[in-house]
Design an enzyme around this catalytic site. Structure first.
Site, mmCIF file in Angstrom:
data_model
loop_
_atom_site.group_PDB
_atom_site.id
_atom_site.type_symbol
_atom_site.label_atom_id
_atom_site.label_comp_id
_atom_site.label_asym_id
_atom_site.label_seq_id
_atom_site.Cartn_x
_atom_site.Cartn_y
_atom_site.Cartn_z
ATOM 1 N N ALA A 100 -5.184 9.270 2.937
ATOM 2 C CA ALA A 100 -4.517 8.151 2.274
ATOM 3 C C ALA A 100 -3.933 7.170 3.286
ATOM 4 O O ALA A 100 -2.901 6.552 3.041
ATOM 5 C CB ALA A 100 -3.417 8.672 1.353
ATOM 6 N N GLY A 142 -5.578 4.477 4.757
ATOM 7 C CA GLY A 142 -6.187 3.149 4.833
ATOM 8 C C GLY A 142 -5.408 2.070 4.097
ATOM 9 O O GLY A 142 -4.647 2.345 3.167
ATOM 10 N N ARG A 188 -10.083 -4.730 0.937
ATOM 11 C CA ARG A 188 -10.867 -5.397 -0.099
ATOM 12 C C ARG A 188 -10.117 -5.506 -1.429
ATOM 13 O O ARG A 188 -10.531 -6.254 -2.323
ATOM 14 C CB ARG A 188 -12.214 -4.689 -0.290
ATOM 15 C CG ARG A 188 -13.227 -5.043 0.789
ATOM 16 C CD ARG A 188 -14.536 -4.321 0.596
ATOM 17 N NE ARG A 188 -14.477 -2.946 1.079
ATOM 18 C CZ ARG A 188 -15.474 -2.076 1.000
ATOM 19 N NH1 ARG A 188 -16.621 -2.444 0.439
ATOM 20 N NH2 ARG A 188 -15.344 -0.852 1.464
ATOM 21 N N LYS A 194 17.841 -0.755 -29.381
ATOM 22 C CA LYS A 194 17.997 -0.018 -28.134
ATOM 23 C C LYS A 194 19.023 1.086 -28.347
ATOM 24 O O LYS A 194 20.133 0.830 -28.799
ATOM 25 C CB LYS A 194 18.446 -0.962 -27.016
ATOM 26 C CG LYS A 194 18.496 -0.332 -25.620
ATOM 27 C CD LYS A 194 19.850 0.223 -25.247
ATOM 28 C CE LYS A 194 20.888 -0.853 -25.116
ATOM 29 N NZ LYS A 194 22.185 -0.266 -24.623
#
Length: 460
Positions: free
Chosen positions: A10, A12, A16, A356
Site C-alpha cells: 500500500a 504507492g 493516475r 434529530k
C-alpha cells in the site's frame, strides 16, 4: 499449513487517480480499497498481517490501524518498486522472527479480492509443492497488466510488464494479478538479488519469480472470477468496476425476492440486508448496515445510511441516517432524518420535516414543515405544520417532552427544556416555554401592531 505472514502493498501514490488522497484510501461500495483487501486477507488468519506504506505514510498507517489495530506497519524507503516493498517487509518481519511458512503478498488496489479466491490460491500452493505460486486471470483486454509467460509444461517462466514486453508477449491474455504465495525461505532468497534494470527503473517483485525457479517450481492458479482480481488504476476503471459490482449486487437481491425497478440507478452496498417483497424504486442509495423489512417501499430518490426500516414502511424522497423506522411508518417526501431517531409503528414524518435524536411514539404524526430535535413524543400525537423544538441555547442541547394524544397547533415553538403532558391542545402560533399539565389548553398571545400608510425607507 497456516500462513506465517501476509503482506499488503500500500505504498504507492496512484498518480493516475489524479488525487491528493492515496489510491488505497479511495472508496468502493462504501469502504476503502485498503479496508476491503485487509478484511479479505484477515479472513485467512495469517499469523502476522503487514501493510507496507510510503506515500502519505502516516495517513495510510492510521487507516490500516483503524481497520485492524494489531497490523504491522512497514515503511518503504525512497527506493521504488514492489520488489523493494517486499524487501522492506521481509527485513522487518525476519528481524522480529515472524516468518515460518507460506507468505501471501497482495496488492491493495483490488477492492473485490475475496477470501474464497485467496483460500483456493493458498490451498493450490500447498498441494502443488510450488516454491511460489502466482494468482492469474485471463482477460479479453489485458492492456496494462503484466503477462504470464509459461513453459511447455505450464509452469511460469516469468512475468513481463507491459512496458517491457515484446510483440509476442503482448499477445498473451493471461495476466498477473499482483497476488502471490511464496515459501518464506524461497522469498528471502528470491528478493535478495533484485535489480532495477527495466524501463521504469524499479525493483519489480515479478523478477523474483525467476530467482524462485532455482528453489522450486513456480506455478500459477487462475482466479475463477476475473472481477475479483481486477485492479483499479484510475477513476474510469473505478466507475466501471463499481457499476459491474453493483449490477451483481442488485441481481442477487432480485433473485432473493426484492423488486428493484431500475437497477441502473439503484446503488446497494455490500452490508445492506433486504427482506423478501421489498420494493426499491429508482434513484436510491442504500449504504452501510441498512436493513429493510418485508414489504417496505424505498424511494424513489432516497438515501438510507445505517438505517433500520421495518416491514411495510414507506420511505419516499428522503435521507435517513442511523435511525429506526417502525412498521407501517410513512416518511417523506423531502424528509431529513439525522442520526439517533426512533420512530414507532404507523408514524409519519412528512414533507420538509427534519428530525434529530427524536423518539416518536406509535401513531404520532409530524406531517410537514417541522423540526423535531432532542425530543420525545408520545403516542397518537399530531404536530401542526411549522412546529419547531428549539433545543439549542447556544451552549447545550436541551430536551423537549410531549405526551400522548397531544394536538399541537400550526406554527408552535417549544423552547427546551420543556415538558407537555398527555391530552394537551396548543393554539396556533404559540410559544411554549413552561411545563403544561395534562389535559390542558395552552396558547400564547402576541400584540399585533398596525402602522397605516407605512412606506419602506427607499420609498420615503
Amino acid at each position: 499449513m497456516a500462513l506465517s505472514a501476509a503482506i499488503i502493498l500500500a505504498a504507492g501514490e496512484g498518480t493516475r487517480m489524479r488525487s491528493n488522497r492515496p489510491k488505497v484510501l479511495h472508496t468502493f461500495a462504501g469502504k476503502t480499497f485498503l479496508e476491503r483487501v485487509m478484511a479479505s486477507v484477515s479472513a485467512l488468519a495469517p499469523s502476522t498481517l503487514a501493510v507496507v506504506v510510503h506515500y502519505q505514510a502516516q495517513r495510510v498507517a492510521e487507516a490500516a490501524r483503524s481497520y485492524r489495530p494489531d497490523v504491522e506497519i512497514v515503511h518503504q524507503d525512497d527506493i521504488p518498486g514492489t520488489g523493494r516493498a517486499v524487501q522492506c517487509a521481509m527485513a522487518q518481519l525476519q528481524q522480529e522472527g515472524k516468518l515460518n511458512g507460506p507468505v501471501l503478498i497482495a496488492a491493495s488496489d483490488m477492492p473485490l479480492l475475496d477470501p474464497g479466491t485467496l483460500r483456493a490460491l493458498v490451498a493450490f500452493h500447498e498441494t502443488s509443492g510450488n516454491g511460489a505460486t502466482v494468482l492469474t486471470t485471463v482477460l479479453d483486454d489485458p492492456t496494462g497488466y503484466g503477462r504470464i509467460i509459461r513453459d511447455r509444461e505450464g509452469h511460469v517462466l516469468r512475468i513481463v510488464e507491459q512496458r517491457d514486453a515484446n510483440r509476442s508477449e503482448l499477445a498473451v491474455h493471461e495476466v498477473n494479478t499482483s497476488v502471490y504465495v511464496f515459501d518464506a525461505q524461497v522469498l528471502t532468497q528470491a528478493i535478495a538479488g533484485l535489480t532495477n534494470n527495466n524501463a521504469q527503473g524499479e525493483f519489480y517483485l515479478t523478477d523474483a519469480l525467476e530467482s524462485a525457479k532455482s528453489s522450486g517450481t513456480v506455478g500459477a492458479f487462475a482466479a475463477p472470477d476475473p472481477l475479483s482480481v481486477e485492479g483499479v488504476n484510475d477513476r474510469v476503471q473505478l466507475a466501471e468496476l463499481s457499476r459491474e459490482h453493483n449490477r451483481r449486487v442488485c441481481e442477487h437481491w432480485m433473485l432473493e425476492g426484492v423488486t428493484i425497478l431500475d437497477p441502473a440507478t439503484t446503488w446497494i452496498e455490500d452490508d445492506v440486508v433486504l427482506s423478501r417483497d421489498v420494493t426499491v424504486l429508482p434513484g436510491c442509495f442504500l449504504k452501510g448496515r441498512t436493513t429493510v423489512g418485508e414489504g417496505a417501499v424505498v424511494g424513489p430518490y432516497t438515501t438510507l445510511i445505517d438505517a433500520t426500516i421495518d416491514a411495510d414502511a414507506v420511505v419516499e424522497r428522503a435521507r435517513v441516517q442511523e435511525s429506526h423506522i417502525g412498521r407501517g411508518a410513512a416518511i417523506g417526501p423531502w424528509t431529513y432524518l439525522r442520526p439517533g431517531n426512533d420512530l414507532g409503528e404507523d408514524t409519519k414524518a412528512g414533507a420538509y420535516v427534519e428530525m434529530k435524536k427524536a423518539t416518536i411514539g406509535n401513531g404520532t404524526k409530524v406531517p410537514h414543515l417541522s423540526y423535531v430535535g432532542d425530543a420525545t413524543l408520545g403516542e397518537h400525537t399530531n404536530i401542526g405544520g411549522g412546529t419547531i423544538t428549539a433545543n439549542y441555547d447556544g451552549v447545550h442541547k436541551n430536551h423537549t417532552e410531549i405526551g400522548s394524544n397531544v394536538h399541537v397547533g400550526a406554527g408552535n415553538l417549544f423552547v427546551a427544556p420543556v415538558e407537555v403532558g398527555d391530552g394537551v391542545t396548543t393554539g396556533a402560533g404559540s410559544v411554549i416555554r413552561h411545563a403544561v399539565p395534562e389535559d390542558s389548553m395552552a396558547y400564547s398571545e402576541n400584540t399585533e401592531h398596525i402602522i397605516e400608510g407605512w412606506k419602506p425607507a427607499w420609498e420615503r
